[in-house]
Design a protein around this motif. Structure first.
Motif, PDB file in Angstrom:
ATOM      1  N   LYS A  91      39.004  39.885  42.771  1.00  0.00           N
ATOM      2  CA  LYS A  91      39.800  38.924  41.043  1.00  0.00           C
ATOM      3  C   LYS A  91      39.477  37.746  41.292  1.00  0.00           C
ATOM      4  O   LYS A  91      40.971  37.027  41.512  1.00  0.00           O
TER       5      LYS A  91
ATOM      6  N   ASN B 185      34.219  37.691  45.491  1.00  0.00           N
ATOM      7  CA  ASN B 185      35.364  36.921  45.153  1.00  0.00           C
ATOM      8  C   ASN B 185      34.617  37.378  43.376  1.00  0.00           C
ATOM      9  O   ASN B 185      33.561  36.459  43.044  1.00  0.00           O
ATOM     10  N   ARG B 186      35.420  39.008  42.954  1.00  0.00           N
ATOM     11  CA  ARG B 186      34.180  38.637  41.344  1.00  0.00           C
ATOM     12  C   ARG B 186      34.711  37.605  39.875  1.00  0.00           C
ATOM     13  O   ARG B 186      36.254  36.964  39.411  1.00  0.00           O
ATOM     14  N   ASP B 187      34.167  36.979  39.772  1.00  0.00           N
ATOM     15  CA  ASP B 187      34.497  37.011  38.113  1.00  0.00           C
ATOM     16  C   ASP B 187      33.670  37.157  36.742  1.00  0.00           C
ATOM     17  O   ASP B 187      32.802  37.961  37.076  1.00  0.00           O
ATOM     18  N   ASP B 188      33.258  36.814  36.114  1.00  0.00           N
ATOM     19  CA  ASP B 188      32.620  36.992  34.244  1.00  0.00           C
ATOM     20  C   ASP B 188      31.219  37.270  35.532  1.00  0.00           C
ATOM     21  O   ASP B 188      30.496  38.181  34.383  1.00  0.00           O
TER      22      ASP B 188
END
Ligand SMILES: NC(=O)CCC(=O)C(=O)O
Length: 261
Positions: A60, A87-90
């Protein structure tokens, strides 16, 4: 102007970030004993291509990896072209390259522009939309990710803005090893820049990876090349050579961009 480089040609454990952090820690410690200026890691080195499980294993905001690399940078006084991570985001998950300087600061990020359909990236990942220019120790560099090297115009967009070395982080499969080597040599010759390319070794359920990380000079000569297995590839580059070759054959002055984009 001389820089010592170490490429960590890791064998990546599929979908197992903890194991990969442990292995990276071990390899970084070993590489650091030679006091390199820049340590390079491969593409998606925390997860591998376990794309169907990114909901649970993506990092995240890349925060865990950034923290990991910042600590190592300060501990060993070394810069990182810190490979890429999921790479996680909304909005989704990007394949993001992390640049950390020797002061332990996140200096720059680049998310892969060209998604590779043959390995299903377009189904699970979002593309980036910015260039991979960055500076380390006051030198101008560019960073791209794997499939990006098939797009010479993308690399050129970085070297016309001053990049003197191109860093490539990759998970490049073995059946296309000849493409890997020839594309990287071509990018070095046509851009008169160093190319430092860090691939992974080993295999996952779908692919055997090529290894053969490479350091190539701006004349297109291979300075160092790894084998197929996990190893630390080291080389010293002298950035002075870039200016000398660009003076000898001044392609950046001789370009005719009015006739092509
Ligand atoms: N991970 C990648 O982008 C692989 C690219 C690749 O294999 C190619 O042939 O291009």
């Amino acid at each position: 102007m001389k820089l010592k480089i170490a490429c960590l040609q890791m064998d990546i454990a599929f979908g197992n970030p903890e194991k990969n952090y442990q292995n990276a820690e071990k390899l970084i410690e070993a590489a650091a004993s030679d006091q390199p200026d820049i340590i390079v890691l491969p593409e998606l080195w925390t997860t591998g291509y376990d794309l169907t499980r990114l909901d649970t294993i993506a990092d995240k905001g890349a925060l865990q990896t950034i923290e990991f690399l910042k600590n190592a940078a300060k501990k060993y006084n070394v810069n990182f072209v810190g490979g890429s991570v999921a790479n996680r985001d909304d909005k989704g998950v990007k394949n993001t390259l992390l640049i950390i300087n020797r002061e332990g600061e996140l200096s720059s990020e680049y998310s892969k522009l060209h998604l590779f359909k043959l390995m299903d990236e377009h189904l699970y990942l979002e593309a980036g939309c910015e260039k991979g220019l960055f500076k380390l120790d006051n030198h101008a560099f560019a960073g791209v990710i794997c499939y990006d090297i098939r797009f010479p115009e993308w690399i050129r967009a970085h070297t016309t803005e001053g990049a003197e070395a191109l860093f490539v982080v990759a998970e490049w499969p073995a059946p296309r090893l000849s493409h890997w080597r020839n594309l990287l040599i071509a990018r070095a010759i046509e851009n008169q820049c160093f190319v430092i390319a860090c691939n992974r070794s080993g295999s996952d359920p779908n692919n055997q990876f090529a290894g053969h990380s490479l350091v190539i000079d701006p004349w297109g000569e291979i300075i160092a090349e790894a084998g197929a297995d996990e190893e630390i590839l080291t080389a010293e580059i002298d950035l002075k050579l870039v200016g000398e070759i660009r003076k000898q054959i001044p392609i950046f002055e001789d370009r005719r961009p009015d006739y092509y984009k």
